[in-house]
Design an enzyme around this catalytic site. Structure first.
Site, PDB file in Angstrom:
ATOM      1  N   THR A   1      34.066  56.744  42.659  1.00 33.29           N
ATOM      2  CA  THR A   1      34.827  55.581  43.134  1.00 33.29           C
ATOM      3  C   THR A   1      36.079  55.385  42.272  1.00 33.29           C
ATOM      4  O   THR A   1      37.175  55.139  42.793  1.00 33.29           O
ATOM      5  CB  THR A   1      33.951  54.311  43.106  1.00 33.29           C
ATOM      6  OG1 THR A   1      32.633  54.644  43.551  1.00 33.29           O
ATOM      7  CG2 THR A   1      34.532  53.224  43.988  1.00 33.29           C
TER       8      THR A   1
ATOM      9  N   GLU B   1      33.286  53.781  28.440  1.00 34.58           N
ATOM     10  CA  GLU B   1      33.599  52.741  29.438  1.00 34.58           C
ATOM     11  C   GLU B   1      33.485  51.353  28.818  1.00 34.58           C
ATOM     12  O   GLU B   1      34.379  50.515  28.968  1.00 34.58           O
ATOM     13  CB  GLU B   1      32.656  52.875  30.639  1.00 34.58           C
ATOM     14  CG  GLU B   1      32.962  54.094  31.499  1.00 34.58           C
ATOM     15  CD  GLU B   1      31.915  54.379  32.553  1.00 34.58           C
ATOM     16  OE1 GLU B   1      32.231  55.098  33.510  1.00 34.58           O
ATOM     17  OE2 GLU B   1      30.771  53.908  32.419  1.00 34.58           O
TER      18      GLU B   1
ATOM     19  N   GLY C   1      25.789  56.103  35.253  1.00 33.81           N
ATOM     20  CA  GLY C   1      25.295  57.220  36.055  1.00 33.81           C
ATOM     21  C   GLY C   1      26.081  58.495  35.789  1.00 33.81           C
ATOM     22  O   GLY C   1      25.563  59.599  35.913  1.00 33.81           O
TER      23      GLY C   1
ATOM     24  N   THR D   1      35.300  55.946  35.327  1.00 34.46           N
ATOM     25  CA  THR D   1      34.768  57.293  35.565  1.00 34.46           C
ATOM     26  C   THR D   1      33.841  57.274  36.777  1.00 34.46           C
ATOM     27  O   THR D   1      33.147  56.288  37.007  1.00 34.46           O
ATOM     28  CB  THR D   1      34.001  57.757  34.306  1.00 34.46           C
ATOM     29  OG1 THR D   1      34.945  57.933  33.249  1.00 34.46           O
ATOM     30  CG2 THR D   1      33.264  59.063  34.536  1.00 34.46           C
TER      31      THR D   1
HETATM   32  C1  5RP Z   1      29.983  56.510  34.988  1.00 35.98           C
HETATM   33  C2  5RP Z   1      29.735  55.274  35.756  1.00 35.98           C
HETATM   34  C3  5RP Z   1      30.178  55.278  37.186  1.00 35.98           C
HETATM   35  O1  5RP Z   1      31.164  54.337  37.335  1.00 35.98           O
HETATM   36  C4  5RP Z   1      28.986  54.992  38.057  1.00 35.98           C
HETATM   37  O2  5RP Z   1      27.983  55.979  37.823  1.00 35.98           O
HETATM   38  C5  5RP Z   1      29.361  54.989  39.542  1.00 35.98           C
HETATM   39  O3  5RP Z   1      29.700  56.258  39.954  1.00 35.98           O
HETATM   40  P1  5RP Z   1      30.202  56.566  41.435  1.00 35.98           P
HETATM   41  O4  5RP Z   1      31.450  55.789  41.650  1.00 35.98           O
HETATM   42  O5  5RP Z   1      30.405  58.047  41.451  1.00 35.98           O
HETATM   43  O6  5RP Z   1      29.096  56.137  42.385  1.00 35.98           O
HETATM   44  O7  5RP Z   1      29.220  54.303  35.282  1.00 35.98           O
HETATM   45  O8  5RP Z   1      29.394  56.448  33.713  1.00 35.98           O
END
Ligand code: 5RP
Length: 228
Positions: free
Chosen positions: A31, A103, A96, A28
């Site tokens: 990226t 996950e 985040g 999620t």
């Molecule tokens: C979601 C996550 C995401 O992988 C992490 O926040 C990175 O996000 P991004 O690729 O938008 O920087 O752990 O729960």
């Protein structure tokens, strides 16, 4: 823009690791979304994809990737997911995007896990990014007090703060709340992870330790590979 290119390159490189017929965990975040798009573009056959959030499920569905669930496919060949910080030994902070529980369930069911990130996510010590902690809503302020006791025991002075959105508290896909703990530097992630799990009301935390087998870090041109 540079960051977005790095994320894209990491996602595209990870998509090349997938083979036809695999059961693949879809992470999620922004990226992971690049990975999902690159995976769909490959047109592999016989894939079954387990998304780690409703948002990723929607994206994958729109792109025509065949979806499955952890119940129907409890063993996965590979999971690819982003991270908020990539520390020494590929210890990670995740969550985040508030999807840490699903996950971690998907990662732990996977034979191999690849983390993908832009270069700024690689850090010498975890903790500059606030550590997400998923908490059940019932009695969450009491749980927060007990989290503070744990943080204090780890010489972390700041209390964790409940995550807010414009329209109120952020809810995870499972209906829980997220507390973010500004740790500064996490000197003993293993002990902190263990201590947080012992707090009643804490469902999961964003420390992903000994789970990533490889990191693909996007650079301005190309990728860097990190191993634990
Ligand atoms: C979601 C996550 C995401 O992988 C992490 O926040 C990175 O996000 P991004 O690729 O938008 O920087 O752990 O729960």
């Amino acid at each position: 823009m540079t960051v977005e290119i790095q994320k894209k390159l990491a996602g595209e490189a990870a998509a090349l690791r997938v083979e036809s017929g695999m059961v693949v965990g879809l992470g999620t975040g922004s990226t992971a979304a690049w990975f999902v798009k690159a995976l769909a573009a490959r047109g592999l056959t016989g894939l079954r994809c387990v998304p780690t959030s409703e948002a990723t499920a929607e994206l994958a569905r729109d792109l025509g990737l065949p979806l499955s669930t952890l119940e129907d496919t409890p063993r996965l060949d590979l999971t690819v997911d982003g991270a908020d910080e990539v520390g020494p030994g590929l210890a990670l902070i995740k969550g985040g995007g508030a999807a840490l529980l699903r996950e971690k369930l998907v990662w732990e069911a996977s034979a191999r896990c690849i983390v993908i990130a832009d270069a700024a996510k690689v850090v010498p010590v975890l903790g500059a990014f606030a550590l997400p902690i998923e908490v059940v809503a019932f009695g969450h302020k009491t749980t927060a007090n007990r989290i503070l006791d744990v943080l204090t025991d780890h010489d972390i002075a700041m209390p964790a703060r409940v995550r807010q959105a414009e329209r109120g508290l952020v809810r995870t896909d499972g209906g829980n709340l997220i507390y973010d703990a500004r740790c500064g530097a996490i000197h003993d992630p293993v002990r902190l992870a263990d201590d947080l799990k012992l707090v009643t009301g804490v469902v999961e935390h964003g420390l992903f330790l000994d789970l990533a087998d490889e990191a693909i870090i996007g650079l301005d041109s190309g990728v860097d590979i990190l191993l634990p």
